[in-house]
Design a protein around this motif. Structure first.
Motif, mmCIF file in Angstrom:
data_model
loop_
_atom_site.group_PDB
_atom_site.id
_atom_site.type_symbol
_atom_site.label_atom_id
_atom_site.label_comp_id
_atom_site.label_asym_id
_atom_site.label_seq_id
_atom_site.Cartn_x
_atom_site.Cartn_y
_atom_site.Cartn_z
ATOM 1 N N GLY A 62 0.874 -1.203 0.121
ATOM 2 C CA GLY A 62 -0.167 0.037 0.008
ATOM 3 C C GLY A 62 0.816 1.349 0.246
ATOM 4 O O GLY A 62 0.433 2.204 0.292
ATOM 5 N N GLN A 63 2.137 1.093 -0.361
ATOM 6 C CA GLN A 63 3.166 2.170 -0.492
ATOM 7 C C GLN A 63 3.331 2.554 -1.973
ATOM 8 O O GLN A 63 3.445 1.647 -2.728
ATOM 9 C CB GLN A 63 4.221 2.041 0.457
ATOM 10 N N ALA A 64 3.511 3.832 -2.262
ATOM 11 C CA ALA A 64 4.068 4.397 -3.407
ATOM 12 C C ALA A 64 5.199 5.227 -3.204
ATOM 13 O O ALA A 64 5.524 5.794 -2.195
ATOM 14 C CB ALA A 64 2.903 4.741 -4.198
ATOM 15 N N GLN A 65 6.052 5.301 -4.343
ATOM 16 C CA GLN A 65 7.051 6.543 -4.406
ATOM 17 C C GLN A 65 6.419 7.942 -4.207
ATOM 18 O O GLN A 65 5.637 8.189 -4.986
ATOM 19 C CB GLN A 65 7.939 6.196 -5.781
ATOM 20 N N ARG A 66 7.045 8.635 -3.322
ATOM 21 C CA ARG A 66 6.477 9.862 -2.904
ATOM 22 C C ARG A 66 7.585 11.014 -2.994
ATOM 23 O O ARG A 66 7.163 12.095 -3.352
ATOM 24 C CB ARG A 66 6.176 9.978 -1.308
ATOM 25 N N ARG A 67 9.043 10.596 -2.918
ATOM 26 C CA ARG A 67 9.917 11.323 -3.561
ATOM 27 C C ARG A 67 10.674 10.632 -4.628
ATOM 28 O O ARG A 67 10.868 9.659 -4.727
ATOM 29 C CB ARG A 67 10.915 11.468 -2.121
ATOM 30 N N PHE A 68 11.261 11.686 -5.308
ATOM 31 C CA PHE A 68 11.930 11.572 -6.541
ATOM 32 C C PHE A 68 13.235 12.042 -6.543
ATOM 33 O O PHE A 68 13.608 12.888 -5.922
ATOM 34 C CB PHE A 68 11.154 11.759 -7.849
ATOM 35 N N PRO A 69 14.370 11.509 -7.127
ATOM 36 C CA PRO A 69 14.258 10.033 -8.005
ATOM 37 C C PRO A 69 14.246 9.077 -7.208
ATOM 38 O O PRO A 69 14.111 7.827 -7.834
ATOM 39 C CB PRO A 69 15.383 10.315 -8.967
ATOM 40 N N ILE A 70 14.444 9.059 -5.867
ATOM 41 C CA ILE A 70 14.594 7.763 -5.194
ATOM 42 C C ILE A 70 13.511 7.839 -3.813
ATOM 43 O O ILE A 70 13.531 8.861 -3.213
ATOM 44 C CB ILE A 70 16.156 7.672 -4.796
ATOM 45 N N ASP A 71 13.260 6.653 -3.610
ATOM 46 C CA ASP A 71 12.387 6.590 -2.097
ATOM 47 C C ASP A 71 12.327 5.292 -1.883
ATOM 48 O O ASP A 71 12.847 4.455 -2.443
ATOM 49 C CB ASP A 71 10.833 7.019 -2.574
ATOM 50 N N HIS A 72 11.786 4.843 -0.583
ATOM 51 C CA HIS A 72 12.019 3.512 -0.053
ATOM 52 C C HIS A 72 10.566 3.511 0.919
ATOM 53 O O HIS A 72 10.184 4.184 1.241
ATOM 54 C CB HIS A 72 13.133 3.300 0.900
#
Length: 206
Positions: free
Chosen positions: A114-124
């Motif tokens: 239920g999580q998605a990338q919020r910060r770009f270009p990298i997230d965790h």
């Protein structure tokens, strides 16, 4: 292990591969459309056993998803080709490691992040088990790998990304013989796309 779940099935696990894989029945898991079949498997680090499991799941695909619990440590579990099968080390989802009773909340978060990338270009993800890099999703199962990633990402987000390689390896729990990232991430190279190292230092660089 499944005492906290609504489980349906035989009172005793049914063997699927003698002494290696058992059918445990089905459980109710938040986020799933229906009952989720559960297997238990052991010795998945053995290539011969892994080949048998891959053949079995190929013959018996789940309708939606299947959870395969295992005693094999996460870092020794190969990548499965049948992606609807989620292979999870029991200790990684235990609510109490001393009792090995699986937490429905922790298991649900692993299967349905239920999580998605919020910060770009990298997230965790919160547990560092998933790294998103420019639209690519990288999964890390090992506790020690996630611990190491946590240390590197903490430094990255603090604005001072460089860490001493020996120090972060030690803090993540790696023994003296593990002195290189190629040993930490044995068998895979995707980490090189965001972890850099030179002159005894290492850092996140997306």
């Amino acid at each position: 292990m499944l005492v906290a779940f609504g489980r349906a099935g035989p009172p005793r696990p049914a063997p699927l591969i003698a002494d290696l894989v058992w059918d445990v029945g089905t459980i109710t898991l938040s986020g799933a459309k229906g009952p989720v079949p559960v297997w238990f498997a052991r010795r998945l680090g053995d290539p011969a056993v892994w080949a048998q499991l891959e053949a079995l799941v190929g013959r018996r695909p789940p309708q939606e998803i299947r959870i395969i619990l295992t005693s094999t440590p996460g870092e020794r579990i190969p990548e499965i080709t049948q992606k609807r099968n989620h292979i999870i080390n029991v200790a990684d989802v235990a609510g109490d490691a001393a009792k090995l009773a699986i937490s429905p909340q922790v298991l649900g978060a692993r299967v349905f992040p239920g999580q998605a990338q919020r910060r770009f270009p990298i997230d965790h993800s919160d547990d560092y088990g998933i790294v998103w890099l420019r639209g690519e999703t990288l999964t890390f199962r090992s506790d020690k790998q996630r611990q190491l990633l946590g240390l590197l990402f903490d430094a990255y987000w603090s604005g001072s990304p460089e860490c001493r390689t020996a120090a972060v390896l030690f803090e993540a729990g790696y023994k003296d013989g593990t002195n290189a990232f190629s040993k930490v991430f044995n068998g895979r190279d995707d980490w090189r796309s965001f972890i850099k190292y030179a002159d005894g230092n290492c850092w996140i660089e997306p």
